[in-house]
Structure formats: structure tokens, C-alpha cells
Design a protein around this motif. Sequence first.
Motif: not given
Lengths: 367, 367
Positions: A231-232, A240, A75, A45, A234-238, A78, A82, A47
Motif C-alpha cells: 500500500v505504501w 510501477l 523507498m 502493478y 503505491r503511495r510513494h509512486g513505486g 522509509q 513507517r 502482479t
Amino acid sequence: MSTLSPLAAAFRQTEYPVGGHGRRNLDVLKEVINELDGTVESDIYGTGEGIEAFQAEMAAYLGKEKAVFFPSGTMAQQIALRIWCDEAGIRKVAYHPLSHLEIHEEDGLRELHQIQSILLGEKDRLIRLDEILELQEDIACLLLELPQREIGGELPPFEELVAISAHCRAKGIKLHLDGARLYEVLPYYQKTAADICALFDSVYISFYKGIGGIAGAILAGEEAFTAKSKVWKRRHGGDLISLYPYYLTAGHYFKQRVHKMPQYYEQAVELAALYNSCHLVTTLPRVPVTNMFHVRVALPKDKLEPILIALYEETGVGLSHFLREINEHTCGFEVSIGDCYARIPKNELKRALERLDASLQEVNWPM
Amino acid sequence: MSTLSPLAAAFRQTEYPVGGHGRRNLDVLKEVINELDGTVESDIYGTGEGIEAFQAEMAAYLGKEKAVFFPSGTMAQQIALRIWCDEAGIRKVAYHPLSHLEIHEEDGLRELHQIQSILLGEKDRLIRLDEILELQEDIACLLLELPQREIGGELPPFEELVAISAHCRAKGIKLHLDGARLYEVLPYYQKTAADICALFDSVYISFYKGIGGIAGAILAGEEAFTAKSKVWKRRHGGDLISLYPYYLTAGHYFKQRVHKMPQYYEQAVELAALYNSCHLVTTLPRVPVTNMFHVRVALPKDKLEPILIALYEETGVGLSHFLREINEHTCGFEVSIGDCYARIPKNELKRALERLDASLQEVNWPM
């Protein structure tokens, strides 16, 4: 299942494809992975030693405080826009009408982020400084793409970038760089990546275009910005659990190819001159300023296609796997020079372009 | 750079880690890639023989019309819920208070999709049928997670799933399955994946949890649904030019491990019994219904940590790399059985658990 067009099938059989670094196959991954020890640990994730070292290396290269690895540029960009919109409290950004965000992202910026885009300039040329200076609407961020891919990879003079940057800073407008092909502009500008990025508040670069990696992108800027971008992400599902197949290959091919950009650029200039000597053919730009350019042929797509297929079969040189219809009289394709170009014997390449010229001289088409 | 906790460092030195399939290192990728020919072509933006074949195989396994490969479950699930909300014209969904969407996604569903979530049931148990039947608010979709990971991997009776599904269909509520660990519930239910998925309108499965792949997810449903999901995948920045490092490994480890789920399940039941025979230790559930369960120890985290470190060093058996504080009197960890378990000599494992029991008998802590 996907099937190849006749042109793509003929291209695939050629011994000498002109553009790119070679086939996008599993060997691209094998070449990197087989050199590394199997005990190299996965990132977890975002790290881990490997991803953090690569991010630090890229931050240094770009002259930015921090860099974050993303699975894709769609990703990363955008998210950059944002963050700047949230910070300014303005849901508007400006970019070129043929920006990747406008033509390739299914309106993600509006659908996911409710950000309105203002299209600056015209589809067939760069955004002009006066269009930026005269913009009446409040925007949070201006995105510039260097080079502007969809018009053949054009670049403004460096002094114009400096002026745009100064204007944006004075107006409190954030300046974001779509640097998918940033490496490819350095030979023309005779600048370092950091010199150029210093003009921008945030920067995205890609690893599968000029660099020839598998996928992946870096987003760089000040730490407050990159922390929000995670943080974004993670929100985008990126975010991994493991991105190592991408950053390991990105790092490998970056080292292997970033210093070859001057060579690719010179070769693009050489090849464009050969194209421009052919009947009915012009390039955009006429003299390339990067390793890429567009070829325009004053023939309908269905007239040019059989000519190219015959040429590929006869000469073994593959000019393009794809033709884009520009209008009913004109079609074209993109050229992006990579490692393949140097593998073609010069006489074979010249013979292929002479063959193209001869075929186009003979073609039965009203001018 | 990341550094390991003392417990994680001691765990890493153990010869016999109890859970999982082994280290998440580059060998996981090498094992798959080295068996394949280097000329295997990359997928290109979701198309290509390899990705399409894998998607078709997964659609068949799940008994759904179509399946789409995604880089992550976070992305796949938000998109599923968005599609159902758009279709219903209702921006509300319901799920468990400890759903992945609620606790691990930085509020992506609200921040990116403006979808409100209704938390059904309590944090320490499954959602009950009556809570679904009595829900007053209009929702577009109900998400169920099988097994419910954060409470140790519990499952409702299959008949209850059937009743929930019938209720949702009657009410026009879409039912989505968070099946990250779907394979792992099949032995308990004695059903096929397709039997279970038939109760749901859309299904997500993961390839790095029970399957032990690198990353990646499948979202499956009817074609009209999956076609929309591809548009949203592009908007999210998940339509990478190449996803092959993920789907090739996903397919490989799926074949290698999906049939071993009954074995992992039996082993989890066996290990949970050993834990429950230890002083101060209980498992959630008491008798596992999948390959996973949670271990709770009635000791503060800082009291248990040195006991585990000493145990790892003495026995070579690694019980967990991580301790979660439940409250000031209790801590715990998650166990998920994979290939590693079968590699531990039974007597070594028993000795380690006896050692744990003895240490906990001796511990100086007010009960």
C-alpha cells in the motif's frame, strides 16, 4: 551535460579497473534480455508470474514469510520504518549517524513520514551494544546496516547481533536490517542469509551493489508487514505498471554472483594487505570483513590525484575513479571487489601497488 | 500466482485485439535495446548524457524550461502538488472526483504530504468553469486532467481552458496538467503540446499509455520548480541509480507513435460509431474526442461475459479483456486505440460488431 573529472577520465581508459563488476552500460541489460524469450509477459502493478516467482525466491533465501520487490532501497526502508512507527504509535527510530537515511535521502523520512531519527553511536565506528541497552528514549524501530558501509564495511560480532536482537524483542522494539550488502557479510559470519535475517523483523536487500544488477530492492518480513508495504509502495509512486527490467536482471545477476561472495571477500583481504604495505596508506578496516573497504592516504586530494592519473596511464590499473577529501591532510576512496578483480594479472596489480608505494615515498609533502 | 479470468483468457487467444499497441511483453524492451550499442552508458542518479538529452527533448516538446524524468506519474504529480502547496503555504488542492490521485493512489497525497483535496464537479462529467470561478476555499493548485479518462476521455473546449488558466493566474492559483494522455488530445484541439502546456504552470506526461513504453513519466515546468522536484524525487525513493530501461524505451516509442495520434483518433471515432449501432450499446463520449472512449452495455456483467467469450472464439476479434460493473443493469469497458487497430481487416471488425449486435438483440434480459 555531465563531464568527467580528470581522474575519472583517466580511470575510464584503464584496462584493469580494480573494483566492481565492470561498466554500468547497456550490456548489463542486454546480457539478460537476449537470453529470454520475447513473449515473457510484463508484470502489471506488482502482479504476474515473473515478479511473484522472484519475490517467493527471495523470501525463501531470506527465511521470511513474504518479500516485495521495490524500485529502490530508499523507498523500501522509509516504508519499513513507517509501518513499524504506525504500529507502535511512536514516531521515532534509531540508526547510525552515517546511515543511508541520514546522508543520502534528503531527509525523506522526516519530510514524508514525520519520523524523527535518533543517531546512535559515533560517525567513525559501529553502534555499540551498550548504547542500545542504555537508550532512554522510546523508539519504534532500530535500523542496523550490515556491513556499515560509510566506515569501510565493518561488522559487529555475530553474538552482539544476537544480543541486540534479544534486547529489542524484550523491549518491543522492531529491528530492521539495512542489508543492501547482506550477501557480502555471509562469508565472514559463516552464516546463511536466513540465519542473520532471523534476528530481524524486516529486511531490505539491494541488487545493484554487490550483485551488479541495474536497480531494485527487496523488502521482506511477515505477510502482515509486506501487505502494508505494498500500500505504501503505491503511495510513494513505486508501484510501477512494469518493473521487469529490474527484477529480471536482479534475478540473473543474483544467481551469477551470490555464490562468489567468499571469493570477493578473500580478494578484498589480499588487496587491502597490498595497500597497507604502501607508504602513507591505510585501509579501514585494516583487515576487511567483507568484499569492501576504504583506503585512506595521508595526502591532500590535489596531491594524490596527479599521482593516480600517472599511475593509471603507466600501469593500466585503475584504483578509483573518485577521491573523497577526508580533511586537508587526508583523502580516500572506497573499494568494492567484484568480477573485475579476477581479470587483473597478479603481476600487473602488484606492479601498480609498488608504483603507488614508490610515488608516495617520493612525494614532497610535510608529514 | 495470478490467474486470468475466463474473459481475459479468451481475449488473449484472439488474433485481433482491438485496443492498444500489442502485448506488454519483453519484446517491447528488446525492440529498443537490440538497436542500441551495448556500450551506451547508464544514467547515474538522474545524471548522464542519455537522460539529460531526453529531458531536454521533452522540455522543448512541452514548451517548458526544464523537464525531469520520473519512474511514475503517481510520484511526479504528488510532488508537483507538494511543491505548489509549500510555495503557497496552503495545504489544499482541487481536482476531479475521479482523478488518478483520488482513486488509484491509496491516498498518498494526504498520507505522505498532508495535502487535502477538494473534489470539484461531479463524477459523471467534466469540471465546469463556473465551479472553478465560484470555489470559495483557498487552494494552492488546481489539477486538470486532459482528457478526463474515467468518463471516457472527454475534453472541455480550448477556450474554456484559456479562461480557467487566466482565472487561476489572476487568483495566484497554480494550474497543473495531468497530461498522462496529452498527445492524444492534440488532434482534437488542433494545437501543439506547447500551446496547451503554456496554459499550465506544471505538466506531467506518461510514456506507457498512448505511447506504449514500459513505464516512466516526465514532469516539466520552470527550472526553480523542477530543481525542487528532484529533491522530492530522491525523498520518494524515485531517484534510482539507473532509469535507462524506461527513458530509452520512452524516447523510442515517443518517436514511433506521437505522430500517429491523429490516426488513432479517427479510428476511435470510426469504432465508436460501430459500437453505437449495436443494440444496448452506447459509448462515452458518443463521438470520441481522443483515441479513447468507454463502452457501456445495458446488461449485467455476468450476462455480457459469455457473449463476449463466444464472440472472441468465433470471430478472433478481442473487444476487451475486462468488464467493469457499472450497476446491476449495466457494465462496460474502456477502449484505447493504438497500433493494433490498423492490423484488423475491416470486414473482420465489422463482422465482429454485427455479431455483437445480433447477440445482444437475442439476449433474454428484461429491459
